[in-house]
Design a protein around this motif. Structure first.
Motif, PDB file in Angstrom:
ATOM      1  N   ALA A  18      -8.678   6.180  -8.307  1.00 49.50           N
ATOM      2  CA  ALA A  18      -7.323   6.515  -8.992  1.00 49.50           C
ATOM      3  C   ALA A  18      -6.505   5.432  -8.850  1.00 49.50           C
ATOM      4  CB  ALA A  18      -6.827   7.829  -8.475  1.00 49.50           C
ATOM      5  N   ASP A  19      -5.821   4.988 -10.217  1.00 48.69           N
ATOM      6  CA  ASP A  19      -4.761   4.491 -10.070  1.00 48.69           C
ATOM      7  C   ASP A  19      -3.516   5.377  -9.696  1.00 48.69           C
ATOM      8  OD1 ASP A  19      -2.314   2.827 -10.911  1.00 48.69           O
ATOM      9  OD2 ASP A  19      -3.369   1.951 -12.488  1.00 48.69           O
ATOM     10  N   VAL A  20      -3.031   4.989  -8.564  1.00 49.60           N
ATOM     11  CA  VAL A  20      -1.865   6.050  -8.320  1.00 49.60           C
ATOM     12  C   VAL A  20      -0.620   5.772  -8.966  1.00 49.60           C
ATOM     13  CG1 VAL A  20      -2.672   6.307  -5.951  1.00 49.60           C
ATOM     14  CG2 VAL A  20      -1.065   4.471  -6.330  1.00 49.60           C
ATOM     15  N   ILE A  69      -3.213  -2.508   6.370  1.00 50.51           N
ATOM     16  CA  ILE A  69      -2.438  -1.146   7.042  1.00 50.51           C
ATOM     17  C   ILE A  69      -3.368   0.137   6.919  1.00 50.51           C
ATOM     18  CG2 ILE A  69      -0.289  -0.147   7.257  1.00 50.51           C
ATOM     19  CD1 ILE A  69       1.251  -2.682   6.903  1.00 50.51           C
ATOM     20  N   TYR A 124      10.749  -4.203  -5.355  1.00 55.93           N
ATOM     21  CA  TYR A 124      10.149  -3.827  -4.307  1.00 55.93           C
ATOM     22  C   TYR A 124      10.980  -3.243  -3.234  1.00 55.93           C
ATOM     23  CZ  TYR A 124       7.047  -4.293  -0.074  1.00 55.93           C
ATOM     24  OH  TYR A 124       6.247  -3.837   1.076  1.00 55.93           O
ATOM     25  N   SER A 132       7.010   2.606   3.687  1.00 57.66           N
ATOM     26  CA  SER A 132       7.925   1.809   3.068  1.00 57.66           C
ATOM     27  C   SER A 132       7.968   0.401   3.695  1.00 57.66           C
ATOM     28  CB  SER A 132       9.504   2.578   3.266  1.00 57.66           C
ATOM     29  OG  SER A 132      10.477   1.736   2.892  1.00 57.66           O
ATOM     30  N   PRO A 184       7.306  -0.735   8.028  1.00 56.77           N
ATOM     31  CA  PRO A 184       6.794  -2.097   8.667  1.00 56.77           C
ATOM     32  C   PRO A 184       7.688  -3.146   8.338  1.00 56.77           C
ATOM     33  CG  PRO A 184       5.058  -1.081   7.252  1.00 56.77           C
ATOM     34  CD  PRO A 184       6.222  -0.307   6.946  1.00 56.77           C
ATOM     35  N   GLY A 185       7.730  -4.260   9.342  1.00 56.54           N
ATOM     36  CA  GLY A 185       8.131  -5.699   9.111  1.00 56.54           C
ATOM     37  C   GLY A 185       6.810  -6.512   8.839  1.00 56.54           C
ATOM     38  N   ASN A 218       0.359   4.856   1.018  1.00 55.03           N
ATOM     39  CA  ASN A 218       0.199   3.592   1.535  1.00 55.03           C
ATOM     40  C   ASN A 218       0.012   2.501   0.520  1.00 55.03           C
ATOM     41  OD1 ASN A 218      -0.411   1.352   3.535  1.00 55.03           O
ATOM     42  ND2 ASN A 218      -2.212   1.601   2.482  1.00 55.03           N
ATOM     43  N   ALA A 219      -0.435   2.853  -0.777  1.00 53.87           N
ATOM     44  CA  ALA A 219      -0.681   1.678  -1.721  1.00 53.87           C
ATOM     45  C   ALA A 219       0.641   1.174  -2.251  1.00 53.87           C
ATOM     46  CB  ALA A 219      -1.525   2.486  -2.832  1.00 53.87           C
ATOM     47  N   GLY A 220       0.878  -0.054  -1.918  1.00 52.86           N
ATOM     48  CA  GLY A 220       1.954  -0.830  -2.386  1.00 52.86           C
ATOM     49  C   GLY A 220       1.828  -2.056  -2.424  1.00 52.86           C
ATOM     50  N   THR A 267       3.763  -7.768   8.741  1.00 49.34           N
ATOM     51  CA  THR A 267       2.609  -7.507   9.488  1.00 49.34           C
ATOM     52  C   THR A 267       1.479  -8.232   9.091  1.00 49.34           C
ATOM     53  OG1 THR A 267       3.459  -5.100   9.085  1.00 49.34           O
ATOM     54  CG2 THR A 267       0.870  -5.244   9.886  1.00 49.34           C
ATOM     55  N   ARG A 319      -7.979   2.080  -6.749  1.00 46.40           N
ATOM     56  CA  ARG A 319      -8.247   1.890  -8.269  1.00 46.40           C
ATOM     57  C   ARG A 319      -9.701   1.956  -8.358  1.00 46.40           C
ATOM     58  NH1 ARG A 319      -4.278  -2.686  -9.454  1.00 46.40           N
ATOM     59  NH2 ARG A 319      -4.541  -3.003  -7.196  1.00 46.40           N
ATOM     60  N   THR A 379      -7.974  -1.640   2.865  1.00 46.62           N
ATOM     61  CA  THR A 379      -7.704  -2.766   3.380  1.00 46.62           C
ATOM     62  C   THR A 379      -6.447  -2.722   4.229  1.00 46.62           C
ATOM     63  OG1 THR A 379      -6.407  -3.162   1.443  1.00 46.62           O
ATOM     64  CG2 THR A 379      -8.673  -4.015   1.358  1.00 46.62           C
ATOM     65  N   LYS A 438      11.204   0.653  -2.254  1.00 51.74           N
ATOM     66  CA  LYS A 438      10.886   1.001  -1.077  1.00 51.74           C
ATOM     67  C   LYS A 438      12.366   1.686  -0.318  1.00 51.74           C
ATOM     68  CE  LYS A 438       6.850  -0.695  -0.080  1.00 51.74           C
ATOM     69  NZ  LYS A 438       5.527   0.295   0.039  1.00 51.74           N
TER      70      LYS A 438
HETATM   71  P1  NAD Z   1      -2.893  -4.500   1.083  1.00 56.53           P
HETATM   72  O1  NAD Z   1      -2.912  -5.248  -0.132  1.00 56.53           O
HETATM   73  O2  NAD Z   1      -3.860  -4.686   1.994  1.00 56.53           O
HETATM   74  O3  NAD Z   1      -3.090  -2.640   0.787  1.00 56.53           O
HETATM   75  C1  NAD Z   1      -2.626  -2.402  -0.352  1.00 56.53           C
HETATM   76  C2  NAD Z   1      -3.638  -1.249  -0.997  1.00 56.53           C
HETATM   77  O4  NAD Z   1      -2.930  -0.540  -1.923  1.00 56.53           O
HETATM   78  C3  NAD Z   1      -4.849  -2.072  -1.543  1.00 56.53           C
HETATM   79  O5  NAD Z   1      -6.237  -1.338  -0.729  1.00 56.53           O
HETATM   80  C4  NAD Z   1      -4.989  -1.700  -3.014  1.00 56.53           C
HETATM   81  O6  NAD Z   1      -6.162  -1.402  -3.298  1.00 56.53           O
HETATM   82  C5  NAD Z   1      -4.150  -0.513  -3.073  1.00 56.53           C
HETATM   83  N1  NAD Z   1      -3.487  -0.357  -4.327  1.00 56.53           N
HETATM   84  C6  NAD Z   1      -2.670  -1.353  -5.077  1.00 56.53           C
HETATM   85  N2  NAD Z   1      -2.224  -0.844  -6.046  1.00 56.53           N
HETATM   86  C7  NAD Z   1      -3.011   0.279  -6.260  1.00 56.53           C
HETATM   87  C8  NAD Z   1      -3.132   1.006  -7.328  1.00 56.53           C
HETATM   88  N3  NAD Z   1      -2.390   1.041  -8.387  1.00 56.53           N
HETATM   89  N4  NAD Z   1      -3.457   2.403  -7.279  1.00 56.53           N
HETATM   90  C9  NAD Z   1      -4.419   2.672  -5.990  1.00 56.53           C
HETATM   91  N5  NAD Z   1      -4.419   1.513  -4.998  1.00 56.53           N
HETATM   92  C10 NAD Z   1      -3.700   0.629  -5.213  1.00 56.53           C
HETATM   93  O7  NAD Z   1      -1.425  -4.634   1.771  1.00 56.53           O
HETATM   94  P2  NAD Z   1      -0.826  -4.092   2.990  1.00 56.53           P
HETATM   95  O8  NAD Z   1      -0.058  -5.051   3.821  1.00 56.53           O
HETATM   96  O9  NAD Z   1      -2.110  -3.454   3.979  1.00 56.53           O
HETATM   97  O10 NAD Z   1       0.157  -3.286   2.773  1.00 56.53           O
HETATM   98  C11 NAD Z   1       0.105  -1.556   2.859  1.00 56.53           C
HETATM   99  C12 NAD Z   1       1.593  -1.102   2.563  1.00 56.53           C
HETATM  100  O11 NAD Z   1       2.204  -1.522   3.528  1.00 56.53           O
HETATM  101  C13 NAD Z   1       2.280  -1.430   1.283  1.00 56.53           C
HETATM  102  O12 NAD Z   1       3.022  -0.267   0.965  1.00 56.53           O
HETATM  103  C14 NAD Z   1       3.101  -2.387   1.576  1.00 56.53           C
HETATM  104  O13 NAD Z   1       4.198  -2.533   0.951  1.00 56.53           O
HETATM  105  C15 NAD Z   1       3.515  -1.995   3.041  1.00 56.53           C
HETATM  106  N6  NAD Z   1       4.202  -2.891   3.685  1.00 56.53           N
HETATM  107  C16 NAD Z   1       3.286  -4.362   4.219  1.00 56.53           C
HETATM  108  C17 NAD Z   1       3.796  -5.295   4.849  1.00 56.53           C
HETATM  109  C18 NAD Z   1       3.040  -6.652   5.578  1.00 56.53           C
HETATM  110  O14 NAD Z   1       3.600  -7.273   6.005  1.00 56.53           O
HETATM  111  N7  NAD Z   1       1.578  -6.440   5.198  1.00 56.53           N
HETATM  112  C19 NAD Z   1       5.009  -5.312   5.434  1.00 56.53           C
HETATM  113  C20 NAD Z   1       5.858  -4.294   5.046  1.00 56.53           C
HETATM  114  C21 NAD Z   1       5.330  -3.327   4.094  1.00 56.53           C
END
Ligand code: NAD
Length: 262
Positions: free
Chosen positions: A66-68, A21, A159, A145, A189-190, A94-96, A192, A41, A19, A163
């Motif tokens: 996997a749950d990371v 980013i 968070y 981050s 990223p800011g 990337n997961a976060g 997004t 997961r 999903t 980060k």
């Molecule tokens: P998102 O929710 O689309 O993606 C997060 C992904 O992490 C999901 O696919 C989810 O299934 C996976 N995930 C969550 N918990 C997990 C676990 N325990 N084990 C395995 N996978 C797990 O969100 P995103 O916005 O695409 O975020 C991606 C990254 O970018 C994250 O680290 C987020 O902190 C960072 N980020 C996002 C933004 C933003 O504005 N979208 C801004 C700054 C940083």
């Protein structure tokens, strides 16, 4: 010169790659020629993204569950990736996700959960992957981050702290693994505009484009593809002399209430 952007013959693992980013990063890595392991997961939830990316790019895309935040599950997942592909060259942590609460009302379990996902998980994945990244001869880790880890976000304190910690993990891992030609970098990223973020903004009535007009020099939220381009650059040989760095992809500094002069 553009050979430095070619990833043919390499294997990349993207956590949370189904999903937002992560999916944009996975797509661009595959477009540059890498075969892909996508992890989250539940592997079944990744299948649609994997099929879509595989069909669009012709690359091999395999999903892994996997749950990371579970170090043993991470070890099994990395072993399965290497069993499947025979190698691992690139790891994208990337997961976060952030919880939302001020510190006064934050249950300790919420702090633990945010630190586990946004900091510990990157260590677990990197620790399990490092023998394979060293064997690659040109391994690369990119940690995702957030601007929150640079300037802090009230209400997302755990968070933000995690980060920020991820950026220091990046620096120290780069020092320790540089001798094996494994580079470790970080992208912050800011705001997004992922599909999920946009749905959240619509649900809560948050005017993200309006807020971006004063918050960032470029006066708009970023796109997942704009973040992915920076990440893939750092994963490629084009960035062969860059390690230990955090690159902000956040639209630049904002006016913070000052008068716009142009
Ligand atoms: P998102 O929710 O689309 O993606 C997060 C992904 O992490 C999901 O696919 C989810 O299934 C996976 N995930 C969550 N918990 C997990 C676990 N325990 N084990 C395995 N996978 C797990 O969100 P995103 O916005 O695409 O975020 C991606 C990254 O970018 C994250 O680290 C987020 O902190 C960072 N980020 C996002 C933004 C933003 O504005 N979208 C801004 C700054 C940083």
């Amino acid at each position: 010169m553009l050979e430095g952007f070619d990833l043919a013959g390499r294997v990349a693992l993207v956590t949370g790659g189904g999903t937002g980013i992560g999916k944009a990063i996975a797509t661009l890595l595959a477009e540059r020629g890498a075969d892909l392991a996508l992890a989250a997961r539940r592997a079944d939830r990744l299948e649609t993204a994997a099929a879509e990316i595989g069909e669009a790019t012709g690359r091999r895309v395999v999903t892994f569950a996997a749950d990371v935040t579970d170090s043993e599950a991470v070890e099994r997942m990395i072993a399965a990736v290497v069993d499947t592909f025979g190698r691992l060259d690139i790891l994208i942590n990337n997961a976060g996700k952030s919880s939302y609460s001020g510190f006064s009302k934050m249950p300790p379990a919420m702090w633990d959960k945010d630190v586990a996902l946004n900091l510990n998980a990157a260590f677990y994945c990197s620790h399990a992957a490092i023998p394979h990244l060293k064997a690659s001869g040109r391994g690369a880790i990119v940690n995702i981050s957030s601007q929150a880890g640079i300037s802090g976000t009230a209400g997302c304190g755990a968070y933000s702290a995690a980060k920020a910690g991820l950026q220091m993990f990046t620096r120290v891992a780069a020092m320790e693994w540089g001798g094996s030609n494994v580079r470790v970098n970080c992208v912050a990223p800011g705001m997004t505009a992922t599909e999920l973020a946009q749905a959240g903004w619509a649900k809560t009535g948050f005017d993200a484009p309006g807020a971006a007009k004063t918050a960032f020099a470029l006066k708009r939220p970023g796109t997942p593809e704009e973040v992915a381009q920076a990440v893939v650059f750092l994963a490629c040989d084009a960035a062969s002399y860059i390690t230990g760095e955090t690159l902000a992809v956040s639209g630049g500094p904002g006016q913070k209430g000052m008068i716009d002069v142009d």
